[in-house]
Write an enzyme that holds these catalytic residues in place. Structure first.
Site, mmCIF file in Angstrom:
data_model
loop_
_atom_site.group_PDB
_atom_site.id
_atom_site.type_symbol
_atom_site.label_atom_id
_atom_site.label_comp_id
_atom_site.label_asym_id
_atom_site.label_seq_id
_atom_site.Cartn_x
_atom_site.Cartn_y
_atom_site.Cartn_z
ATOM 1 N NE ARG A 17 -1.210 2.555 2.921
ATOM 2 C CZ ARG A 17 -0.764 3.603 3.451
ATOM 3 N NH1 ARG A 17 -0.802 4.595 2.663
ATOM 4 N NH2 ARG A 17 -0.231 3.683 4.674
ATOM 5 C CG ASP A 18 3.214 4.521 3.094
ATOM 6 O OD1 ASP A 18 2.798 5.389 2.122
ATOM 7 O OD2 ASP A 18 3.578 4.799 4.116
ATOM 8 C CG HIS A 210 3.889 5.093 9.243
ATOM 9 N ND1 HIS A 210 3.327 3.963 8.462
ATOM 10 C CD2 HIS A 210 4.346 5.696 7.986
ATOM 11 C CE1 HIS A 210 3.209 4.286 7.234
ATOM 12 N NE2 HIS A 210 3.916 5.311 7.005
ATOM 13 C CG HIS A 212 8.010 7.747 5.322
ATOM 14 N ND1 HIS A 212 7.668 7.241 3.702
ATOM 15 C CD2 HIS A 212 6.950 7.337 5.872
ATOM 16 C CE1 HIS A 212 6.446 6.960 3.720
ATOM 17 N NE2 HIS A 212 5.784 6.995 4.849
ATOM 18 C CB CYS A 243 1.872 10.202 0.624
ATOM 19 S SG CYS A 243 0.321 11.085 0.246
ATOM 20 C CG ASN A 252 6.997 3.429 3.931
ATOM 21 O OD1 ASN A 252 6.507 3.593 2.796
ATOM 22 N ND2 ASN A 252 6.189 3.515 5.035
HETATM 23 N N1 COA Z 1 -13.582 4.812 -3.349
HETATM 24 C C1 COA Z 1 -13.827 5.030 -4.617
HETATM 25 N N2 COA Z 1 -14.028 6.291 -5.161
HETATM 26 C C2 COA Z 1 -14.410 7.139 -4.167
HETATM 27 C C3 COA Z 1 -14.377 7.027 -2.907
HETATM 28 C C4 COA Z 1 -13.897 5.884 -2.377
HETATM 29 N N3 COA Z 1 -13.906 5.556 -1.066
HETATM 30 N N4 COA Z 1 -14.769 7.919 -2.108
HETATM 31 C C5 COA Z 1 -14.751 8.967 -3.239
HETATM 32 N N5 COA Z 1 -14.843 8.448 -4.474
HETATM 33 C C6 COA Z 1 -14.901 9.090 -5.809
HETATM 34 C C7 COA Z 1 -16.424 9.905 -5.817
HETATM 35 O O1 COA Z 1 -17.345 9.024 -6.354
HETATM 36 C C8 COA Z 1 -15.979 10.939 -6.776
HETATM 37 O O2 COA Z 1 -15.696 10.353 -8.207
HETATM 38 P P1 COA Z 1 -16.207 11.156 -9.509
HETATM 39 O O3 COA Z 1 -15.485 12.408 -9.250
HETATM 40 O O4 COA Z 1 -15.900 10.194 -10.582
HETATM 41 O O5 COA Z 1 -17.802 11.475 -9.297
HETATM 42 C C9 COA Z 1 -14.491 11.180 -6.435
HETATM 43 O O6 COA Z 1 -13.971 10.176 -5.574
HETATM 44 C C10 COA Z 1 -14.712 12.383 -5.423
HETATM 45 O O7 COA Z 1 -15.377 12.346 -4.397
HETATM 46 P P2 COA Z 1 -15.569 13.252 -3.386
HETATM 47 O O8 COA Z 1 -16.578 12.551 -2.484
HETATM 48 O O9 COA Z 1 -16.127 14.516 -3.968
HETATM 49 O O10 COA Z 1 -14.253 13.362 -2.679
HETATM 50 P P3 COA Z 1 -13.004 14.449 -2.514
HETATM 51 O O11 COA Z 1 -12.931 14.689 -3.968
HETATM 52 O O12 COA Z 1 -13.425 15.573 -1.596
HETATM 53 O O13 COA Z 1 -12.039 13.386 -2.084
HETATM 54 C C11 COA Z 1 -11.242 11.352 -0.869
HETATM 55 C C12 COA Z 1 -12.140 12.785 -0.858
HETATM 56 C C13 COA Z 1 -11.187 10.939 0.459
HETATM 57 C C14 COA Z 1 -12.304 10.478 -1.507
HETATM 58 C C15 COA Z 1 -9.756 11.449 -1.855
HETATM 59 O O14 COA Z 1 -9.221 12.675 -1.301
HETATM 60 C C16 COA Z 1 -9.009 10.057 -1.503
HETATM 61 O O15 COA Z 1 -9.440 9.169 -1.883
HETATM 62 N N6 COA Z 1 -7.975 10.407 -0.951
HETATM 63 C C17 COA Z 1 -7.009 9.320 -0.954
HETATM 64 C C18 COA Z 1 -5.517 9.808 -0.546
HETATM 65 C C19 COA Z 1 -4.759 8.947 -0.181
HETATM 66 O O16 COA Z 1 -4.939 7.642 -0.278
HETATM 67 N N7 COA Z 1 -3.505 9.172 0.074
HETATM 68 C C20 COA Z 1 -2.382 8.213 0.575
HETATM 69 C C21 COA Z 1 -2.551 7.695 1.819
HETATM 70 S S1 COA Z 1 -1.800 8.602 3.298
HETATM 71 ZN ZN ZN Z 2 4.006 6.375 4.943
#
Ligand code: COA
Ligand code: ZN
Length: 304
Positions: A17-18, A210, A212, A243, A252
């Site tokens: 994942r990370d 955790h 890095h 990230c 990491n």
């Molecule tokens: N799984 C799949 N798709 C998702 C989802 C999920 N859990 N949550 C939201 N979405 C989709 C929505 O359907 C939307 O899709 P579309 O634009 O095609 O309609 C899009 O993502 C945006 O959704 P929204 O609810 O408006 O959220 P956002 O734009 O504010 O984003 C997160 C919020 C949390 C969904 C997004 O920032 C994210 O996934 N971040 C993860 C970052 C990450 O993993 N970082 C590394 C780990 S530290």
């Molecule tokens: Zn990390």
């Protein structure tokens, strides 16, 4: 292979994942599955498999549903997945993930960049996720990223870490992983944060650390955390990681480097270093890069 209860230290693998989430070139799902299998072969009992996040936010993990369906899950091994919201939890339920991690941070700007929420909004988003997970009897973890420094805000004080940690504990989370997302901490910072959490009633038994290794301090930080009584560490086999929302973050802490240290400290960890290096070489071959970790290059110590 030893069970979790027979181990002094838990090594929590975040490589799939990370480690992979920030890789630009798409990695075939089969190569990820093979990686996870090799990690289980090496004795890892906790392997963070993927994230149920927006595929636009993390394109590399867009195959999460397929990956979880195809995974050969071994008895006694936990395969947690990251879940930022109820939508992610629904996906995790569809594949019966069994263990979920929510993730927020100790700095507002990173939280906004990473999950487009304030810290308070993230806690609200996690409440129904954790309630559902607990209702199913699943194991839960909460990440506190940027606990030692933020790529946007700079220094992060321990009070900010304690505040968000307390909110996560109130949700009923099993474990907190305190993250040095951009790899800036030194041992004194680890002492400062662990002591502040302890003073707030969050003891080391609930903590994972955790690190890095961006600036080469990760193992020094582990050694300090071990002295403080921390007994769970996140690490990535092959030392990959980063990230997209944490500019400047490098890999990491490498699992093979961590395992070597634990071995020398006489702490039971249950991992076969040679088998782990097979997994590390698989990662480097998959990514087409030489294996850059210390123990990956030197191997374990074979007495002459
Ligand atoms: N799984 C799949 N798709 C998702 C989802 C999920 N859990 N949550 C939201 N979405 C989709 C929505 O359907 C939307 O899709 P579309 O634009 O095609 O309609 C899009 O993502 C945006 O959704 P929204 O609810 O408006 O959220 P956002 O734009 O504010 O984003 C997160 C919020 C949390 C969904 C997004 O920032 C994210 O996934 N971040 C993860 C970052 C990450 O993993 N970082 C590394 C780990 S530290
Ligand atoms: Zn990390």
């Amino acid at each position: 292979m030893t069970a979790m209860a027979d181990r002094d230290v838990r090594v929590y693998e975040v490589g799939p994942r990370d480690g992979l989430q920030n890789e630009a070139a798409p990695i075939p799902t089969d190569a990820k599955l093979r990686f996870i299998d090799l990690l289980a072969d090496a004795g890892l009992l906790e392997i963070e498999a993927t994230s149920f996040v927006s595929p636009r936010a993390i394109p590399q993990l867009a195959d999460a549903d397929d990956l979880m369906r195809s995974l050969d899950r071994r008895p006694g091994v936990r395969y947690p997945v990251l879940v930022p919201n109820v939508r992610g939890m629904e996906r995790a339920e569809a594949v019966e993930a069994g263990a979920v991690c929510v993730f927020t941070a100790a700095s507002e700007e990173f939280t906004r960049a990473n999950i487009n929420m304030s810290i308070a909004e993230s806690i609200d988003a996690f409440r129904p996720v954790i309630a559902r997970a607990r209702g199913l009897g699943w194991w839960t973890r909460g990440y506190v990223s940027t606990a030692f420094g933020c790529p946007y805000q700079g220094e992060v004080g321990e009070a900010a870490v304690v505040a968000v940690a307390q909110e996560l504990v109130k949700l009923g989370i099993d474990e907190l992983s305190i993250g040095d997302t951009i790899g800036v901490a030194g041992p004194g910072d680890v002492r400062r944060v662990v002591h502040a959490l302890d003073a707030a009633g969050i003891g080391v038994d609930r903590l994972a650390m955790h690190f890095h290794d961006t600036r080469g301090t990760a193992l020094a930080n582990v050694a300090t955390a071990l002295e403080l009584g921390v007994r769970c560490f996140d690490a990535s086999t092959g030392g990959t990681g980063g990230c997209p929302y944490a500019p400047g973050a490098a890999g990491n802490l490498a699992t093979e480097d961590l395992v070597y240290l634990l071995e020398r400290e006489g702490l039971a960890h249950g991992i076969d270093l040679d088998a782990l290096l097979v997994a590390a070489r698989h990662v480097s071959e998959t990514l087409g890069r030489p294996l850059a970790t210390k123990v990956g290059q030197a191997g374990g110590w074979r007495l002459p």
